[in-house]
Design a protein around this motif. Structure first.
Motif, PDB file in Angstrom:
ATOM      1  N   CYS A 184      27.063  72.089  -5.350  1.00  0.00           N
ATOM      2  CA  CYS A 184      26.505  70.780  -5.705  1.00  0.00           C
ATOM      3  C   CYS A 184      25.263  70.432  -4.896  1.00  0.00           C
ATOM      4  O   CYS A 184      24.536  69.500  -5.260  1.00  0.00           O
ATOM      5  CB  CYS A 184      27.558  69.693  -5.509  1.00  0.00           C
ATOM      6  SG  CYS A 184      27.927  69.312  -3.772  1.00  0.00           S
ATOM      7  N   PHE A 219      21.818  69.637  -6.407  1.00  0.00           N
ATOM      8  CA  PHE A 219      21.795  68.692  -7.512  1.00  0.00           C
ATOM      9  C   PHE A 219      21.961  67.232  -7.096  1.00  0.00           C
ATOM     10  O   PHE A 219      21.890  66.347  -7.940  1.00  0.00           O
ATOM     11  CB  PHE A 219      22.880  69.065  -8.526  1.00  0.00           C
ATOM     12  CG  PHE A 219      22.707  70.447  -9.091  1.00  0.00           C
ATOM     13  CD1 PHE A 219      21.741  70.713 -10.044  1.00  0.00           C
ATOM     14  CD2 PHE A 219      23.498  71.496  -8.640  1.00  0.00           C
ATOM     15  CE1 PHE A 219      21.566  71.989 -10.551  1.00  0.00           C
ATOM     16  CE2 PHE A 219      23.333  72.776  -9.139  1.00  0.00           C
ATOM     17  CZ  PHE A 219      22.361  73.029 -10.103  1.00  0.00           C
ATOM     18  N   ASP A 236      20.763  63.768  -4.879  1.00  0.00           N
ATOM     19  CA  ASP A 236      19.466  63.133  -4.655  1.00  0.00           C
ATOM     20  C   ASP A 236      19.424  62.539  -3.238  1.00  0.00           C
ATOM     21  O   ASP A 236      20.138  61.575  -2.961  1.00  0.00           O
ATOM     22  CB  ASP A 236      19.238  62.037  -5.696  1.00  0.00           C
ATOM     23  CG  ASP A 236      17.871  61.379  -5.556  1.00  0.00           C
ATOM     24  OD1 ASP A 236      16.953  62.035  -5.019  1.00  0.00           O
ATOM     25  OD2 ASP A 236      17.736  60.220  -5.991  1.00  0.00           O
ATOM     26  N   PRO A 266      17.954  66.690  -3.004  1.00  0.00           N
ATOM     27  CA  PRO A 266      18.597  67.998  -2.833  1.00  0.00           C
ATOM     28  C   PRO A 266      18.776  68.311  -1.344  1.00  0.00           C
ATOM     29  O   PRO A 266      17.903  68.042  -0.532  1.00  0.00           O
ATOM     30  CB  PRO A 266      17.604  68.959  -3.500  1.00  0.00           C
ATOM     31  CG  PRO A 266      16.902  68.109  -4.512  1.00  0.00           C
ATOM     32  CD  PRO A 266      16.761  66.766  -3.866  1.00  0.00           C
ATOM     33  N   ARG A 269      15.451  72.309   1.337  1.00  0.00           N
ATOM     34  CA  ARG A 269      15.259  71.505   0.140  1.00  0.00           C
ATOM     35  C   ARG A 269      14.536  70.210   0.543  1.00  0.00           C
ATOM     36  O   ARG A 269      13.493  70.313   1.177  1.00  0.00           O
ATOM     37  CB  ARG A 269      16.608  71.274  -0.557  1.00  0.00           C
ATOM     38  CG  ARG A 269      17.253  72.604  -1.062  1.00  0.00           C
ATOM     39  CD  ARG A 269      18.403  72.362  -2.005  1.00  0.00           C
ATOM     40  NE  ARG A 269      18.984  73.629  -2.459  1.00  0.00           N
ATOM     41  CZ  ARG A 269      20.112  74.156  -2.017  1.00  0.00           C
ATOM     42  NH1 ARG A 269      20.819  73.510  -1.087  1.00  0.00           N
ATOM     43  NH2 ARG A 269      20.565  75.311  -2.480  1.00  0.00           N
TER      44      ARG A 269
END
Length: 334
Positions: free
Chosen positions: A278, A281, A283, A285, A326
Motif C-alpha cells: 500500500c 498508493f 497520500d 506516497p 517517494r
C-alpha cells in the motif's frame, strides 16, 4: 479426472505395479516404468498425496510456522512460500503461532505429526535457547526465518532490522533533519527490539552533530499508528521528522497528522520500514526501506530443498534492505 484404475487399464499392469512406480519402491522393469509414466502423463493423472505419504512415511511437504497471519508483510511471505513450494513439487502445510511462545511450539509439533519433511519457522516469541532446544527435540530439520540464530538452531535467514531503521534515520538526517521522533512498539519481539535498538544506536552515534530524538510508542497496525499519533499530539509534537517502525504505523500516523492540520511532508517528514504494497498508493506516497520478504521466503524454500536433497546445511545469511524514495520526506536545505 483420471484414477489409478484408468492408468492400470491403459498401461495393462496391476495396481501394485503402478503404486511401485509412483512411490519408487520395489522392483519394476525399466520398460514397464517408462510405459506407466507415459500413461500417467497422457491421462494427466496425479497421484494422491495422502497415499504417497502413507507409502513413504512422508507427506512430501514443507511446513511453515508464522507467529501472526495478519498484515501485508506476512501475507507476502505466505504467498511466496506457496509459489516456491509449488515450483519444488512440495505441498505446503502452515500453522499459526498466535503470537505467543507456547502456541509457536505447538504449531511446530503439529507439523511434525503431519510428517512434514522439513519445517520453516518464523518465530516472534521463542527465545534463542528455546529454538535451539526445539531443533534438537524434533526429528525433522528446522529452518529459521526472520532473525539470525546460532548454527545449533538450524539454518537461519534474516533481515538486518538495525540496518533498515538506520537507513531511514540517515536519509532524514541527510535531508537536514536534526529532531527525529521514532514511532514504534515496545521492544517485546525480536523485530521490535532490533528496530528500536537500531534507531537509538544511530542517534547516539550522531549526537555530537546535534541530533536529538524522542520515542512515541505505537503497536504495529494502521489503527494503532493512528491512535498513538492522536494521543501523542495531545501533549507533544513530532519535531521535523518521524521514523516509523513499519509502514502500517506510518499510514495511520499520516491520517492523524492530517486531521490535526499537520501536512506530510510540508510540516513533518516521514520515512518507514517494510515497503508494504500500500505504501506507493497513500497520500503522499511513502518513502520506506524495502524488506525483501519474498526473497527471504524463496531462499528459505530453496535451502529446504537442498537439505532434503542431502546437501550440507549452508551458512546462515543476513539480507539488507534498500531505501525506496517517494514523497513523504522533504529536504530542509532548500
Amino acid at each position: 479426472m483420471a484414477t489409478i484404475n484408468d492408468v492400470c487399464r491403459v498401461a495393462g499392469v496391476s495396481k501394485a505395479t503402478v503404486s511401485r512406480v509412483i512411490n519408487g519402491t520395489g522392483q519394476v522393469r525399466a520398460s514397464t516404468r517408462e510405459k506407466v509414466e507415459a500413461v500417467m502423463k497422457e491421462l494427466n493423472y496425479r497421484p494422491s498425496i495422502v497415499a504417497q505419504a502413507l507409502a513413504n512415511k512422508s507427506a512430501n511437504s514443507i511446513g511453515l510456522v508464522i507467529s501472526d497471519f495478519t498484515g501485508g508483510y506476512f501475507g507476502s511471505l505466505l504467498k511466496q512460500a506457496s509459489v516456491s513450494a509449488d515450483k519444488l513439487g512440495k505441498q505446503l502445510f502452515f500453522a499459526d503461532g498466535h503470537n505467543n511462545a507456547e502456541d509457536e511450539l505447538k504449531a511446530v509439533h503439529s507439523l511434525v505429526e503431519k510428517r512434514c519433511d522439513i519445517i520453516i519457522l518464523y518465530s516472534r516469541m521463542l527465545s534463542c535457547e528455546q529454538v535451539v532446544a526445539l531443533s534438537k527435540s524434533i526429528d525433522v530439520p528446522l529452518l529459521n526465518v526472520g532473525r539470525l540464530l546460532p548454527e545449533s538452531a538450524g539454518y537461519s535467514i534474516s533481515f538486518d532490522q538495525k540496518h533498515a531503521i538506520q537507513i531511514a534515520a540517515k536519509h532524514l538526517v541527510e535531508l537536514g533533519h536534526k529532531n527525529l521522533t521514532y514511532i514504534g512498539p515496545k521492544p517485546t519481539t525480536p523485530t521490535s527490539r532490533m528496530r528500536l535498538a537500531g534507531f537509538l544506536e544511530y542517534v547516539e552515534q550522531n549526537e555530537q552533530q546535534g541530533l536529538v530524538s524522542q520515542i512515541c510508542e505505537s503497536n504495529f497496525g494502521f489503527e494503532e499508528g493512528y491512535q498513538a499519533t492522536k494521543k501523542w499530539l495531545e501533549t507533544n509534537h513530532f519535531g521535523s521528522a518521524i521514523v516509523a517502525a513499519a509502514d502500517d504505523i506510518a499510514v495511520g500516523c499520516i491520517k492523524a497528522l492530517k486531521e490535526h492540520g499537520i501536512l506530510v511532508p510540508e510540516h513533518v517528514s516521514i520515512v518507514s520500514i517494510d515497503n508494504d504494497a500500500c505504501s506507493p498508493f497513500i497520500d503522499p506516497p511513502l518513502t520506506t526501506v524495502d524488506v525483501p520478504i519474498r526473497k527471504v521466503a524463496d531462499k528459505a524454500m530453496v535451502v529446504a530443498q537442498q537439505i532434503l536433497g542431502g546437501e550440507p546445511q549452508p551458512e546462515s545469511e543476513v539480507i539488507c534492505g534498500q531505501l525506496i524514495e517517494r514523497s513523504s520526506a522533504r529536504s530542509l536545505w532548500k
